[in-house]
Write a protein that holds these residues in place. Structure first.
Motif, PDB file in Angstrom:
ATOM      1  N   VAL A 215       0.874  -1.169   0.000  1.00 24.08           N
ATOM      2  CA  VAL A 215       0.000   0.000   0.000  1.00 24.08           C
ATOM      3  C   VAL A 215       0.906   1.212   0.000  1.00 24.08           C
ATOM      4  N   SER A 216       0.919   1.941  -1.115  1.00 19.96           N
ATOM      5  CA  SER A 216       1.901   3.023  -1.171  1.00 19.96           C
ATOM      6  C   SER A 216       1.623   4.094  -0.133  1.00 19.96           C
ATOM      7  N   GLY A 217       0.328   4.249   0.243  1.00 26.01           N
ATOM      8  CA  GLY A 217      -0.004   5.183   1.323  1.00 26.01           C
ATOM      9  C   GLY A 217       0.636   4.774   2.637  1.00 26.01           C
ATOM     10  N   ASN A 218       1.147   3.539   2.706  1.00 27.47           N
ATOM     11  CA  ASN A 218       1.829   3.100   3.925  1.00 27.47           C
ATOM     12  C   ASN A 218       3.335   3.152   3.815  1.00 27.47           C
ATOM     13  N   LEU A 219       3.859   3.662   2.712  1.00 25.66           N
ATOM     14  CA  LEU A 219       5.299   3.880   2.654  1.00 25.66           C
ATOM     15  C   LEU A 219       5.625   4.948   3.687  1.00 25.66           C
ATOM     16  N   GLU A 220       6.789   4.815   4.295  1.00 17.88           N
ATOM     17  CA  GLU A 220       7.126   5.775   5.356  1.00 17.88           C
ATOM     18  C   GLU A 220       7.282   7.201   4.821  1.00 17.88           C
ATOM     19  N   ALA A 221       7.653   7.321   3.538  1.00 17.37           N
ATOM     20  CA  ALA A 221       7.753   8.654   2.934  1.00 17.37           C
ATOM     21  C   ALA A 221       6.643   8.818   1.905  1.00 17.37           C
ATOM     22  N   HIS A 222       5.729   9.763   2.136  1.00 21.51           N
ATOM     23  CA  HIS A 222       4.593   9.943   1.237  1.00 21.51           C
ATOM     24  C   HIS A 222       3.944  11.289   1.544  1.00 21.51           C
ATOM     25  N   TYR A 223       3.044  11.749   0.674  1.00 22.43           N
ATOM     26  CA  TYR A 223       2.269  12.984   0.917  1.00 22.43           C
ATOM     27  C   TYR A 223       3.179  14.185   1.187  1.00 22.43           C
ATOM     28  N   ALA A 224       4.323  14.254   0.495  1.00 25.16           N
ATOM     29  CA  ALA A 224       5.399  15.110   0.995  1.00 25.16           C
ATOM     30  C   ALA A 224       5.659  16.372   0.180  1.00 25.16           C
ATOM     31  N   PRO A 225       5.926  17.492   0.871  1.00 25.98           N
ATOM     32  CA  PRO A 225       6.382  18.712   0.208  1.00 25.98           C
ATOM     33  C   PRO A 225       7.866  18.595  -0.164  1.00 25.98           C
ATOM     34  N   ARG A 226       8.319  19.473  -1.077  1.00 29.10           N
ATOM     35  CA  ARG A 226       9.741  19.458  -1.466  1.00 29.10           C
ATOM     36  C   ARG A 226      10.608  20.162  -0.424  1.00 29.10           C
ATOM     37  N   TRP A 299      -7.459  12.494  15.763  1.00 36.21           N
ATOM     38  CA  TRP A 299      -6.393  13.093  14.960  1.00 36.21           C
ATOM     39  C   TRP A 299      -5.480  12.045  14.332  1.00 36.21           C
ATOM     40  N   LEU A 300      -5.863  10.761  14.480  1.00 35.35           N
ATOM     41  CA  LEU A 300      -4.987   9.669  14.054  1.00 35.35           C
ATOM     42  C   LEU A 300      -4.609   9.754  12.573  1.00 35.35           C
ATOM     43  N   ALA A 301      -5.605   9.931  11.703  1.00 30.86           N
ATOM     44  CA  ALA A 301      -5.330   9.944  10.249  1.00 30.86           C
ATOM     45  C   ALA A 301      -4.451  11.145   9.888  1.00 30.86           C
ATOM     46  N   ILE A 302      -4.676  12.273  10.566  1.00 25.14           N
ATOM     47  CA  ILE A 302      -3.891  13.482  10.290  1.00 25.14           C
ATOM     48  C   ILE A 302      -2.449  13.290  10.748  1.00 25.14           C
ATOM     49  N   ASN A 303      -2.268  12.747  11.943  1.00 21.47           N
ATOM     50  CA  ASN A 303      -0.907  12.515  12.439  1.00 21.47           C
ATOM     51  C   ASN A 303      -0.155  11.522  11.554  1.00 21.47           C
ATOM     52  N   ASP A 304      -0.891  10.538  11.042  1.00 22.13           N
ATOM     53  CA  ASP A 304      -0.291   9.569  10.109  1.00 22.13           C
ATOM     54  C   ASP A 304       0.214  10.277   8.846  1.00 22.13           C
ATOM     55  N   ARG A 305      -0.598  11.149   8.248  1.00 17.20           N
ATOM     56  CA  ARG A 305      -0.180  11.868   7.029  1.00 17.20           C
ATOM     57  C   ARG A 305       1.001  12.784   7.323  1.00 17.20           C
ATOM     58  N   LEU A 306       0.946  13.491   8.464  1.00 13.96           N
ATOM     59  CA  LEU A 306       2.028  14.433   8.793  1.00 13.96           C
ATOM     60  C   LEU A 306       3.354  13.698   8.977  1.00 13.96           C
ATOM     61  N   ARG A 307       3.312  12.557   9.650  1.00 11.12           N
ATOM     62  CA  ARG A 307       4.543  11.801   9.911  1.00 11.12           C
ATOM     63  C   ARG A 307       5.193  11.381   8.582  1.00 11.12           C
ATOM     64  N   ARG A 308       4.396  10.881   7.657  1.00  9.28           N
ATOM     65  CA  ARG A 308       4.950  10.434   6.372  1.00  9.28           C
ATOM     66  C   ARG A 308       5.424  11.618   5.526  1.00  9.28           C
TER      67      ARG A 308
END
Ligand code: TXA
Ligand code: MG
Length: 315
Positions: A215-226, A299-308
């Protein structure tokens, strides 16, 4: 809801039937859609996104009555969840029918199904008739688009036809539940919470394990700014505020701080999160410093996105 213009939908149907891609609005994020029964069109999605071919795509369908077009051995709980939460931000992973193209499922024996809650895309699905394989309409690893303009930002001259449904209501990707094995498991957290799912799946697990599919959404690096990004508490935010950093805070910016504030409410925060990260990435800032949200379940889903996003940032 804005009035639904007739022409774009028929244009989109024609494009999809001709094997072309169409960017579609959903309540979560915009999707980059192809006819799920056309492997060449599906491969074009991977090519445009720059996504590894073994990462499966979600098939978007018009309603629960379409589940059996794609899945076999469907557990009763899956039908109940679809009945309760569709159209809505919940993706069900089920055993796939043998005729679902490998291009869609990355060669796995399961398929992800979801019925998006967006009037324009539901009308498109009705007129198109089939399923739409669609990942988020961003380049691989980058921030998901929550507005039609973001899709243009991602793909520039290569942008396909975009159905403009305005800003996405929810703002973060759907909750993904794997019902293809027992016990069922949450593979990605989202707006539909574990608490909402538990009455249907009392032994529900969360988090990927060794048996979980890619699941690419579960890669540790994702949803990321430059721009390099990190999390900080309020003391850290104040310390960073005179430093050329772009801040993303809850509530209000500290005096003299440059950046953006999002509401201190998980739904409103999720709605604005990706647009805020994009805006900060476009500012001339040395780093993005995000005030760490509360750690409770809401806030679980938000913290998950922020961490990645932190892990993938700066690349
Ligand atoms: O809200 C959403 O789900 C958005 C909108 C456009 O519907 N879509 C989305 O797609 O986020 P994408 O491809 O960016 O993320 C979907 C995730 C990926 O991590 C993919 O690996 C996983 O779903 N996925 C899809 N099919 C799967 C399957 N059969 N088994 C396990 N994971 C699957
Ligand atoms: Mg994505």
């Amino acid at each position: 809801m804005p009035p639904i213009p007739a022409a774009p939908i028929s244009d989109a149907v024609a494009a999809l039937k001709a094997g072309r891609l169409v960017a579609i609005p959903t309540e979560t994020v915009y999707g980059l859609a192809a006819d799920a029964c056309n492997p060449d069109a599906v491969r074009a999605v991977f090519a445009l996104k720059g996504r590894p071919a073994d990462h499966p795509l979600i098939v978007h369908i018009g309603g629960a009555e379409r589940i059996d077009d794609w899945a076999v051995e469907v557990p009763q709980a899956a039908r109940e969840l679809a009945e309760r939460f569709w159209p809505g931000p919940l993706t069900l992973i089920l055993k796939k029918r043998a005729d679902v193209p490998d291009a869609v499922t990355g060669g796995q024996d399961t398929v992800g199904l979801r019925c998006p809650d967006n009037a324009l895309t539901l009308a498109l699905l009705r007129e198109f008739g089939g399923g739409l394989a669609a990942p988020s309409a961003n380049r691989f690893g980058r921030i998901s688009p929550t507005d039609a303009a973001h899709v243009h930002e991602e793909f520039g001259d290569a942008t396909p036809l975009v159905l403009d449904g305005g800003p996405c209501q929810v703002g973060i990707e759907s909750t993904i539940v794997d019902l293809s094995r027992s016990p069922a498991r949450i593979l990605r957290h989202g707006h539909i919470s574990r608490e909402q799912l538990l009455p249907f799946l009392p032994d529900l697990q969360s988090g990927v394990d060794s048996g979980s599919p890619r699941v690419s959404g579960n890669l540790e690096a994702h949803y990321a700014p430059r721009t390099p990004m990190r999390l900080a508490d309020w003391v850290g935010i104040e310390a960073a505020s005179g430093s050329g950093a772009g801040l993303l805070v809850l509530g209000a910016l500290p005096a003299g701080g440059r950046g953006l504030a999002l509401p201190d409410d998980p739904q409103a925060y999720a709605h604005g999160l990706y647009a805020a990260l994009r805006a900060l990435d476009a500012m001339d800032v040395s780093e993005i410093v995000v005030e760490r949200p509360p750690q409770d379940a809401e806030w679980l889903a938000i913290n998950d996105r922020l961490r990645r996003a932190v892990t993938g940032s700066g690349g």
